[in-house]
Design an enzyme around this catalytic site. Structure first.
Site, short mmCIF file in Angstrom:
data_model
loop_
_atom_site.label_atom_id
_atom_site.label_comp_id
_atom_site.label_asym_id
_atom_site.label_seq_id
_atom_site.Cartn_x
_atom_site.Cartn_y
_atom_site.Cartn_z
N GLN A 509 -18.41 39.77 98.35
CA GLN A 509 -17.45 39.35 97.34
C GLN A 509 -18.07 39.34 95.94
O GLN A 509 -17.41 39.65 94.96
CB GLN A 509 -16.90 37.97 97.67
CG GLN A 509 -15.74 37.52 96.80
CD GLN A 509 -14.58 38.49 96.84
OE1 GLN A 509 -14.33 39.14 97.85
NE2 GLN A 509 -13.86 38.59 95.74
N GLU A 510 -19.33 38.98 95.86
CA GLU A 510 -19.99 38.86 94.56
C GLU A 510 -20.21 40.21 93.90
O GLU A 510 -19.91 40.39 92.72
CB GLU A 510 -21.34 38.15 94.71
CG GLU A 510 -21.25 36.64 94.81
CD GLU A 510 -20.92 35.98 93.48
OE1 GLU A 510 -20.96 36.65 92.43
OE2 GLU A 510 -20.58 34.79 93.49
N SER A 511 -20.79 41.15 94.62
CA SER A 511 -21.27 42.38 93.97
C SER A 511 -20.87 43.66 94.67
O SER A 511 -21.15 44.74 94.14
CB SER A 511 -22.80 42.34 93.89
OG SER A 511 -23.36 42.44 95.19
#
Length: 660
Positions: A509-511
């Site tokens: 989800q982050e990167s």
């Protein structure tokens, strides 16, 4: 490269001498493109013109040509634009410039050229262009009720001021095809979003003389609501509603008092309902128990937008008022009710009210309509039906021909080349355009899988994931949930007592596994660690040699990111939902959000005030459950990972008081 080892030194030198001019030319083209991107961002026409010859013949020349013309498009002649469209026919850059030119023609009100060019516009995804097209239809007498409804939907969805839709609204209003109430509704939505210019533009259409008052009510809504204008009867009730909306964003209680004491008698029933809906929403944002009471003053739910009804449902969920949950969802538009969020909570409300066989059957049908292994509410629906999340069967293996077709696609080739050169934004847009199912020659599901496979092989993980996610029947979890840096992630997570699936769910989800990812606020790397957080965490775990430049090394990033995540998880009593919220929004906010009643974590997550964080928490937890199924090979439960959320016991100290 085994063949190089057996070449004689002379032959190797001969090959290098032959190849070096080609390599040097390619490098010069790469350097020129990177310089052109920077010049384009600065609007440097002269530099772009000077650099353009250096990219002639380069695979990414269309980007250089686009930048050079786009930066001076305002002054370009139609013949020059047409020459570009012909030269790069069929490319993303051709349609991108067509989009830009259509917007410019709309701004110039050059409807004849606009109408001539529009049929060849392939992307069809620009709201402004579509609104100009509706204006043309209205001018030509071709716009009926369906066109007016489409315009409303487009205009209301835009948060910022937009010439295309604003001009179309003015045109439809002048032709009496859009009532004043619709224009004022846009002003309400813009006022709630704190978009003053968009409010002014809407008011300009229906009440030009009132525009100066828009500035007054934004400057001080309470002064406007209690000022001399009201005493002299010189205020429009519609403007009073806008002022109440602005006041509610800061102080719902004060807005409620103004509505009850002064404004209730001046507003129509529909306007009062909207005002109470906004006040309720703002109180729900602040997790105030009064939100339910404010919403209870709404006499007709149908007067509220889907967004306001969504917040009414959230407040009712938090208060355990299941009947109100169901009623709020029932009042939504068909599109609103179809969202998996509200399908799930409608089903839960039916089950919570212990109705008869008909209600249970309806709940069962609703859950079955969304249940699947992917997505937060989809997974929860699956569990409500007595199943667990398992890895779906893999699609049939891609054939050599399918793989070759993807690798031979010029748009995909240019997309990957741009990304790996460092033109990520441009490469992503070209890749997305090429894989878009709605463009001529767009891809079917097998072609999407082949494109995703190529991106995976090139380790361009975000395009691998996003492309694969667009399939519905051919579902490949190996593409949707890849596990780069597998050994490092698994070992590090297990060493510090973290679930590796949780780490992967968060990184995804982050990167999207982009190692050089950098957020707008300065977070870096796989786990998007902020510089100050990285320094604090490095000190906390005894990483004495840490320097800021190390954060983009994948092992360092994983080490620091997982350490911080474990500290956050400990701080939030092992709650994955709260720790994810803290990772995204900072730990201080979920420390406040956890106060109040003890809630099912799904209800708590749905009431997170920030849209970005609310979606983030749900996606991280759904990702985690999917990764756990992949890693363990066993059926998994999202509910087990959610648990409950409530206040920290008063006798329990914060484990990490200085957690940044």
């Amino acid at each position: 490269m085994h063949w190089l080892k057996i070449l004689t030194p002379l032959l190797a030198a001969t090959l290098w001498t032959t190849a070096s001019p080609l390599v040097a030319a390619q490098n010069r083209g790469d350097d020129a493109l990177l310089a052109m991107q920077q010049a384009y961002r600065k609007g440097d026409r002269s530099q772009l013109a000077q650099l353009l010859p250096a990219v002639r013949g380069h695979a990414l020349e269309p980007w250089g040509a686009y930048w050079e013309l786009r930066v001076r498009l305002d002054d370009a002649q139609p013949e020059e634009v047409q020459a570009f469209l012909s030269r790069w026919a069929g490319s993303y850059q051709e349609d991108r410039l067509r989009n830009d030119w259509l917007l410019l023609l709309g701004q110039r009100r050059d409807w004849m050229r606009f109408a001539q060019l529009l049929p060849t516009y392939r992307m069809q995804d620009d709201r402004g262009v579509r609104c100009y097209a509706l204006t043309v239809d209205q001018i030509e007498g071709k716009a009926g009720p369906a066109a007016a409804q489409e315009l409303r939907d487009l205009w209301y969805a835009q948060r910022d001021a937009d010439d295309g839709c604003t001009n179309a609204a003015a045109s439809f209003y002048a032709a009496q095809q859009l009532p004043a109430s619709d224009i004022w509704r846009k002003a309400r939505l813009a006022s709630e979003a704190n978009r003053q210019r968009a409010v002014r533009d809407a008011v300009q259409i229906v009440s030009p003389e009132s525009v100066p008052q828009v500035n007054e009510l934004f400057a001080s809504p309470i002064k406007y609501l209690t000022g001399q204008r009201m005493a002299r009867g010189q205020v429009r009730k519609e403007l009073g509603l806008l002022a109440l909306i602005r006041l509610a964003s800061n102080d719902p209680g004060q807005a409620a008092a103004q509505l009850e004491d002064r404004w209730s008698a001046l507003l129509t029933a529909e306007e009062r309902n909207w005002a109470w809906g906004v006040i309720g929403k703002q109180a729900a944002f602040k997790l105030q128990p009064e939100a339910v009471g404010y919403f209870a003053k709404v006499r007709q739910d149908k007067d509220l937008s889907d967004d306001l009804l969504g917040w009414k449902a959230r407040a009712a969920l938090r208060a355990g008022q299941w009947r109100q949950v169901g009623q709020s969802i029932d009042a939504m538009t068909p599109q609103g009710r179809a969202d998996s969020t509200w399908v799930y909570w409608k089903a839960k409300s039916l089950l919570a009210l212990h109705g008869g066989d008909a209600e249970r059957a309806q709940a069962q049908k609703l859950l079955q309509s969304i249940a699947s292994e992917g997505g937060f509410y989809e997974q929860l629906a699956l569990e409500e039906l007595g199943q667990r999340v398992t890895v779906p069967p893999a699609p049939a293996a891609l054939t050599a021909q399918e793989k070759a077709a993807a690798r031979g696609n010029p748009g995909l080739q240019r997309g990957l080349q741009a990304i790996q050169l460092g033109l990520r934004s441009e490469g992503v847009r070209e890749w997305n355009y090429t894989t878009n199912l709605h463009t001529p020659g767009g891809m079917d599901e097998r072609s999407l899988l082949a494109a995703a496979d190529w991106a995976c092989q090139r380790e361009v993980w975000d395009r691998c994931i996003n492309t694969s996610e667009r399939t519905r029947n051919e579902v490949s979890w190996s593409q949707r949930y890849p596990m780069p840096y597998h050994d490092t992630v698994i070992a590090r997570a297990r060493t510090i007592g973290l679930d590796p699936a949780y780490v992967y769910g968060l990184i995804r989800q982050e990167s999207r596994f982009i190692m050089d990812a950098r957020s707008g606020v300065g977070a870096s790397g796989l786990m998007q660690v902020m510089p100050a957080t990285a320094r604090w965490t490095a000190r906390k775990i005894g990483m004495t040699e840490f320097t800021p430049g190390m954060i983009n090394d994948h092992e360092v990033n994983i080490t620091i990111g997982t350490a911080y995540l474990k500290l956050a998880l400990d701080d939030f009593d092992g709650s994955m939902a709260m720790a994810a919220a803290g990772y995204n929004a900072g730990p201080g906010r979920p420390r406040v959000w956890r106060n109040g009643p003890v809630l099912d974590a799904a209800i708590w997550a749905e009431n997170v005030p920030f849209t970005e964080t609310r979606d983030y928490v749900k996606k991280v937890l759904a990702n985690t459950t999917a990764y756990a199924a992949l890693i363990t090979g066993q059926p998994q439960s999202l509910k087990a990972r959610l648990g409950t959320v409530g206040p920290r016991p008063s006798n329990e100290p914060e484990p990490v008081k200085d957690l940044p």
